[in-house]
Scaffold this motif. Structure first.
Motif, PDB file in Angstrom:
ATOM      1  N   LEU A  80      40.271  49.560  81.897  1.00 12.22           N
ATOM      2  CA  LEU A  80      39.315  50.405  80.855  1.00 12.22           C
ATOM      3  C   LEU A  80      38.062  50.328  81.733  1.00 12.22           C
ATOM      4  N   TYR A  81      37.952  50.115  83.032  1.00  8.72           N
ATOM      5  CA  TYR A  81      36.971  49.939  83.725  1.00  8.72           C
ATOM      6  C   TYR A  81      36.603  50.490  84.992  1.00  8.72           C
TER       7      TYR A  81
ATOM      8  N   GLY B 299      32.469  68.511  82.875  1.00  7.27           N
ATOM      9  CA  GLY B 299      33.514  69.349  81.825  1.00  7.27           C
ATOM     10  C   GLY B 299      34.679  68.651  81.717  1.00  7.27           C
ATOM     11  N   GLN B 300      34.808  67.346  81.745  1.00  7.33           N
ATOM     12  CA  GLN B 300      36.018  66.513  81.701  1.00  7.33           C
ATOM     13  C   GLN B 300      36.349  65.885  80.427  1.00  7.33           C
ATOM     14  N   ASP B 301      37.259  65.531  79.865  1.00 12.34           N
ATOM     15  CA  ASP B 301      37.469  64.890  78.782  1.00 12.34           C
ATOM     16  C   ASP B 301      36.870  63.470  78.468  1.00 12.34           C
ATOM     17  N   TYR B 302      36.535  62.836  79.485  1.00 16.92           N
ATOM     18  CA  TYR B 302      36.111  61.421  79.240  1.00 16.92           C
ATOM     19  C   TYR B 302      34.931  61.174  80.045  1.00 16.92           C
TER      20      TYR B 302
ATOM     21  N   GLY C 294      35.343  59.766  85.526  1.00 18.25           N
ATOM     22  CA  GLY C 294      36.439  59.690  86.188  1.00 18.25           C
ATOM     23  C   GLY C 294      37.617  60.179  85.470  1.00 18.25           C
ATOM     24  N   ASN C 295      37.283  61.177  84.327  1.00 20.35           N
ATOM     25  CA  ASN C 295      38.269  61.682  83.669  1.00 20.35           C
ATOM     26  C   ASN C 295      39.478  61.036  82.941  1.00 20.35           C
ATOM     27  N   LYS C 296      38.919  59.825  82.713  1.00 20.63           N
ATOM     28  CA  LYS C 296      39.858  58.726  82.307  1.00 20.63           C
ATOM     29  C   LYS C 296      39.130  57.729  81.113  1.00 20.63           C
TER      30      LYS C 296
ATOM     31  N   ILE D 285      35.156  54.259  74.467  1.00 26.13           N
ATOM     32  CA  ILE D 285      35.159  53.570  73.259  1.00 26.13           C
ATOM     33  C   ILE D 285      34.082  53.141  72.418  1.00 26.13           C
ATOM     34  N   HIS D 286      33.363  52.529  73.416  1.00 26.04           N
ATOM     35  CA  HIS D 286      32.025  52.059  72.762  1.00 26.04           C
ATOM     36  C   HIS D 286      31.136  53.164  72.082  1.00 26.04           C
TER      37      HIS D 286
END
Length: 223
Positions: A81-82, A144-147, A150-152, A158-159
């Motif tokens: 997650l990093y 325009g990405q979901d996250y 890096g779109n991941k 989460i924070h």
């Protein structure tokens, strides 16, 4: 096989809650050893478990880790997650630090003297809507990405979503003008591991009330 991580803290949010969130989002089961008396904390200090004489402390992979950011970075690295490289990690760190700046203001609000609380809340609301949330909304809009990175999914997402829940507790209207952040909150909240953590009866802790504040002051000997 390694056992579950064991979290040492009092039974409240404080500086452990972001660690609980990150472990839960990673799908990691963990145990909690609650500090219930000042003597419990004294014992951890005297047996050498706390490098700097303070908690949070997490037992994981044969280590007794202290310092919240060190724990978060280890968990994020271990559970992917990093980010994928140094540049992504730099962005994740930068966003996470921004989240922590605002999160600390909200976390410390219960300790504010009553005659200063209204001014402090107004200050937090102003910084929320004029400094922090616009910055994160701009990041999401820029690619325009979901996250965020890096779109991941990363620890930064989460924070940030954890923070958005606290912002809503303070004043639900504060999120009104940030549709992309509301979308991120919904997206992350619907991930199976996070959805489970958000259910009643999970290890997620409720907002600090007067009773819990007095308990924390007693345990940590805060005057």
């Amino acid at each position: 096989m390694a056992g579950k991580p064991k979290l040492h803290y009092f039974n409240g949010r404080g500086r452990m809650e972001c660690i609980r969130w990150l472990l839960a989002a990673a799908g990691v089961e963990f145990e909690e050893k609650f500090i219930e008396q000042p003597e419990d904390l004294d014992k951890l200090k005297s047996d050498g478990s706390l490098m700097f004489q303070q908690v949070p402390m997490v037992e994981i992979d044969g280590m007794k880790l202290v310092q919240t950011r060190a724990i978060l970075n280890y968990v994020a690295t271990k559970y992917n997650l990093y980010g994928k490289d140094m540049k992504e990690r730099a962005l994740i760190d930068m966003y996470s630090e921004g989240v922590a700046d605002l999160g600390d203001m909200i976390m410390l609000l219960p300790l504010c003297p009553p005659d200063q609380k209204d001014d402090k809340i107004a200050q937090i609301k102003e910084k929320t809507t004029n400094r922090y949330l616009p910055a994160f909304e701009k990041v999401l809009k820029s690619h325009g990405q979901d996250y965020l990175v890096g779109n991941k999914l990363s620890k930064a997402d989460i924070h940030l979503v954890e923070l958005l829940y606290y912002v809503e507790e303070l004043d639900p209207s504060l999120l009104a003008n940030f549709p992309l952040l509301k979308g991120l909150k919904t997206r992350v909240s619907n991930l199976p591991a996070v959805k489970k953590f958000l259910q009643p009866g999970s290890q997620r802790k409720p907002p600090m009330d007067e009773k819990k504040l007095e308990e924390a002051k007693r345990i940590f000997r805060i005057k």
